[in-house]
Design an enzyme around this catalytic site. Sequence first.
Site, PDB file in Angstrom:
ATOM      1  N   PHE A  50       0.831  -1.207   0.000  1.00  7.27           N
ATOM      2  CA  PHE A  50       0.000   0.000   0.000  1.00  7.27           C
ATOM      3  C   PHE A  50       0.874   1.269   0.000  1.00  7.27           C
ATOM      4  CE2 PHE A  50      -2.095   2.895   3.262  1.00  7.27           C
ATOM      5  CZ  PHE A  50      -2.796   3.627   2.324  1.00  7.27           C
ATOM      6  N   ILE A  51       1.651   1.484   1.050  1.00  7.25           N
ATOM      7  CA  ILE A  51       2.464   2.702   1.118  1.00  7.25           C
ATOM      8  C   ILE A  51       3.578   2.638   0.072  1.00  7.25           C
ATOM      9  CG2 ILE A  51       3.992   4.111   2.561  1.00  7.25           C
ATOM     10  CD1 ILE A  51       2.421   3.188   5.014  1.00  7.25           C
TER      11      ILE A  51
ATOM     12  N   ASP B 236       9.607  -7.379  -3.573  1.00  2.19           N
ATOM     13  CA  ASP B 236       8.379  -7.672  -2.823  1.00  2.19           C
ATOM     14  C   ASP B 236       8.021  -9.139  -3.043  1.00  2.19           C
ATOM     15  OD1 ASP B 236       5.519  -7.766  -1.971  1.00  2.19           O
ATOM     16  OD2 ASP B 236       5.781  -5.609  -1.803  1.00  2.19           O
TER      17      ASP B 236
ATOM     18  N   GLY C  80       1.235  -7.677  -0.585  1.00  2.00           N
ATOM     19  CA  GLY C  80       1.195  -6.716  -1.690  1.00  2.00           C
ATOM     20  C   GLY C  80       0.552  -7.335  -2.922  1.00  2.00           C
TER      21      GLY C  80
ATOM     22  N   LEU D  23      10.278  -0.943   3.546  1.00  2.00           N
ATOM     23  CA  LEU D  23       8.868  -0.952   3.967  1.00  2.00           C
ATOM     24  C   LEU D  23       8.343  -2.373   4.138  1.00  2.00           C
ATOM     25  CD1 LEU D  23       7.530   1.788   1.503  1.00  2.00           C
ATOM     26  CD2 LEU D  23       8.142   2.092   3.876  1.00  2.00           C
TER      27      LEU D  23
ATOM     28  N   TYR E   7       4.033  -7.309  17.641  1.00  2.00           N
ATOM     29  CA  TYR E   7       4.249  -6.434  16.470  1.00  2.00           C
ATOM     30  C   TYR E   7       5.013  -5.189  16.903  1.00  2.00           C
ATOM     31  CZ  TYR E   7       3.148  -3.251  12.590  1.00  2.00           C
ATOM     32  OH  TYR E   7       3.226  -2.346  11.556  1.00  2.00           O
TER      33      TYR E   7
ATOM     34  N   LYS F 181       8.951  -4.164  15.765  1.00  3.71           N
ATOM     35  CA  LYS F 181       9.301  -2.867  15.168  1.00  3.71           C
ATOM     36  C   LYS F 181      10.286  -2.116  16.066  1.00  3.71           C
ATOM     37  CE  LYS F 181       7.071  -2.564  11.229  1.00  3.71           C
ATOM     38  NZ  LYS F 181       7.782  -2.313   9.973  1.00  3.71           N
TER      39      LYS F 181
HETATM   40  P1  NAD Z   1       1.579  -3.647   3.075  1.00  2.00           P
HETATM   41  O1  NAD Z   1       1.272  -4.971   3.704  1.00  2.00           O
HETATM   42  O2  NAD Z   1       0.679  -3.141   2.037  1.00  2.00           O
HETATM   43  O3  NAD Z   1       3.065  -3.601   2.533  1.00  2.00           O
HETATM   44  C1  NAD Z   1       4.100  -4.441   2.975  1.00  2.00           C
HETATM   45  C2  NAD Z   1       4.704  -5.040   1.716  1.00  2.00           C
HETATM   46  O4  NAD Z   1       5.850  -5.807   2.087  1.00  2.00           O
HETATM   47  C3  NAD Z   1       3.753  -5.994   1.005  1.00  2.00           C
HETATM   48  O5  NAD Z   1       3.722  -5.669  -0.375  1.00  2.00           O
HETATM   49  C4  NAD Z   1       4.352  -7.383   1.233  1.00  2.00           C
HETATM   50  O6  NAD Z   1       4.068  -8.254   0.171  1.00  2.00           O
HETATM   51  C5  NAD Z   1       5.809  -7.046   1.372  1.00  2.00           C
HETATM   52  N1  NAD Z   1       6.621  -7.974   2.173  1.00  2.00           N
HETATM   53  C6  NAD Z   1       6.387  -8.402   3.441  1.00  2.00           C
HETATM   54  N2  NAD Z   1       7.394  -9.173   3.869  1.00  2.00           N
HETATM   55  C7  NAD Z   1       8.298  -9.242   2.848  1.00  2.00           C
HETATM   56  C8  NAD Z   1       9.563  -9.865   2.693  1.00  2.00           C
HETATM   57  N3  NAD Z   1      10.115 -10.590   3.679  1.00  2.00           N
HETATM   58  N4  NAD Z   1      10.225  -9.731   1.514  1.00  2.00           N
HETATM   59  C9  NAD Z   1       9.683  -8.980   0.500  1.00  2.00           C
HETATM   60  N5  NAD Z   1       8.496  -8.354   0.609  1.00  2.00           N
HETATM   61  C10 NAD Z   1       7.811  -8.481   1.780  1.00  2.00           C
HETATM   62  O7  NAD Z   1       1.632  -2.600   4.301  1.00  2.00           O
HETATM   63  P2  NAD Z   1       1.831  -1.016   4.310  1.00  2.00           P
HETATM   64  O8  NAD Z   1       0.673  -0.471   5.023  1.00  2.00           O
HETATM   65  O9  NAD Z   1       2.160  -0.514   2.975  1.00  2.00           O
HETATM   66  O10 NAD Z   1       3.095  -0.896   5.286  1.00  2.00           O
HETATM   67  C11 NAD Z   1       4.387  -0.550   4.822  1.00  2.00           C
HETATM   68  C12 NAD Z   1       5.274  -0.315   6.044  1.00  2.00           C
HETATM   69  O11 NAD Z   1       4.735   0.751   6.828  1.00  2.00           O
HETATM   70  C13 NAD Z   1       5.414  -1.516   6.956  1.00  2.00           C
HETATM   71  O12 NAD Z   1       6.748  -1.625   7.424  1.00  2.00           O
HETATM   72  C14 NAD Z   1       4.486  -1.186   8.130  1.00  2.00           C
HETATM   73  O13 NAD Z   1       4.896  -1.799   9.319  1.00  2.00           O
HETATM   74  C15 NAD Z   1       4.577   0.324   8.175  1.00  2.00           C
HETATM   75  N6  NAD Z   1       3.375   0.948   8.753  1.00  2.00           N
HETATM   76  C16 NAD Z   1       2.227   1.111   8.022  1.00  2.00           C
HETATM   77  C17 NAD Z   1       1.124   1.758   8.613  1.00  2.00           C
HETATM   78  C18 NAD Z   1      -0.177   1.999   7.889  1.00  2.00           C
HETATM   79  O14 NAD Z   1      -1.063   2.671   8.438  1.00  2.00           O
HETATM   80  N7  NAD Z   1      -0.376   1.511   6.661  1.00  2.00           N
HETATM   81  C19 NAD Z   1       1.200   2.196   9.947  1.00  2.00           C
HETATM   82  C20 NAD Z   1       2.372   1.961  10.665  1.00  2.00           C
HETATM   83  C21 NAD Z   1       3.459   1.354  10.051  1.00  2.00           C
END
Ligand code: NAD
Length: 348
Positions: free
Chosen positions: A23-24, A43, A48, A86, A160, A164
């Site tokens: 997402f981000i 990824d 994702g 991310l 979690y 982090k």
């Molecule tokens: P998301 O689940 O959409 O994105 C995470 C991505 O990482 C996914 O595309 C997933 O397929 C990929 N991934 C996970 N483990 C992997 C690995 N070992 N190797 C390769 N790819 C891997 O989540 P997001 O919301 O986009 O979050 C992105 C980051 O921001 C994360 O680190 C999350 O902890 C942090 N975060 C997000 C939020 C929020 O509100 N969305 C809030 C706090 C922290």
Amino acid sequence: MPENSQIPGGGARRVLVSGGAGFIGSHLCELLCARGDSVTVVDDLSTGRRGNAGLYGHARFIESRLSDALSGPLADEAPFDEVYHLAAAVGVKLVMEHPAESIENNVGETAALLRYCEDHGRPRTLIASSSEVYGKPGTAVFSEEDDTVYGPTTATRWSYACSKAIDEYLALACSREGRVPCTIVRFFNTVGPRQVGDYGMVLPTFVRASLAGEPIRVHGTGKQSRCFADVRDVVTALPRLLAETSSSGRVFNLGSDTPITILELARLVIEQTNSSSSIETVPYERVYGPGFEDLLQRRPDLSRLRDVIAYEPRHALADTVRDVAAWLSEEEHGAPGEAGGDDRAVSA
Ligand code: NAD
């Protein structure tokens, strides 16, 4: 480990983004590609979507677990100029369902990335952390130097936050020891198009129910408040932060500092989607089992961020809600990919 054939396109900076199909990450990659960077995305598509990676043109996409890509196709590459980490198992709900795998993913992959960066030119590296790291400190406004307060290790809910926090300790130690210059960003609730409700994130879950005319289920009393930031605002801060050498070795809150209760959010969603949905409250224990702890409020102190990059969000929450509704409607009719988010269990 499929890798697409597209060669990164000639930008000034070589940039690595882990989790760029999420997402981000997908919004960040769009921004980096637009500024002409040569972007490599790794990824594993665990949460994702391949379709997200297709949205940002000329980036090179490596479908792989991050640590495998670092020791495989990326092992002999020239150093990157910037790295955005991310990739993670995101959100309390996902971690509660798969605790061991999630902890290993969050801690092990960050350790592998930092070792890689140390051996490959020590690029400026941004580590994605979370407001969850604060735990349950008992204050309304969270500042970066506040204490972190967790429950017992027998309560999986805190794993979690702790995973982090370990990432942060490691990145700060690497910075301090001159091994890798790291900037840590604690994302607060981030929302927008491409976030889906699969892991319980509140906004897409509410919008989906509202569009379908189904009841919106608010967890707890609904009086808990959160601050929701539009992902398109949030990602603009990341390259700007990394460009500031003064951000190295420091932690930054990132998000909105305008609170809204979850009940008010439900009402806003109904209003913005012209829905006839009702609102129901559901006790936490019915959703997460007995003893689940949630926070009454969570608001970031953004003064440190604003000191460094003068951050001002542009999207009003009502606009974001409408954009999420438009995107979800389009998704229902077969449009491209979607991804996951964080604060999934705690916001509603
Ligand atoms: P998301 O689940 O959409 O994105 C995470 C991505 O990482 C996914 O595309 C997933 O397929 C990929 N991934 C996970 N483990 C992997 C690995 N070992 N190797 C390769 N790819 C891997 O989540 P997001 O919301 O986009 O979050 C992105 C980051 O921001 C994360 O680190 C999350 O902890 C942090 N975060 C997000 C939020 C929020 O509100 N969305 C809030 C706090 C922290």
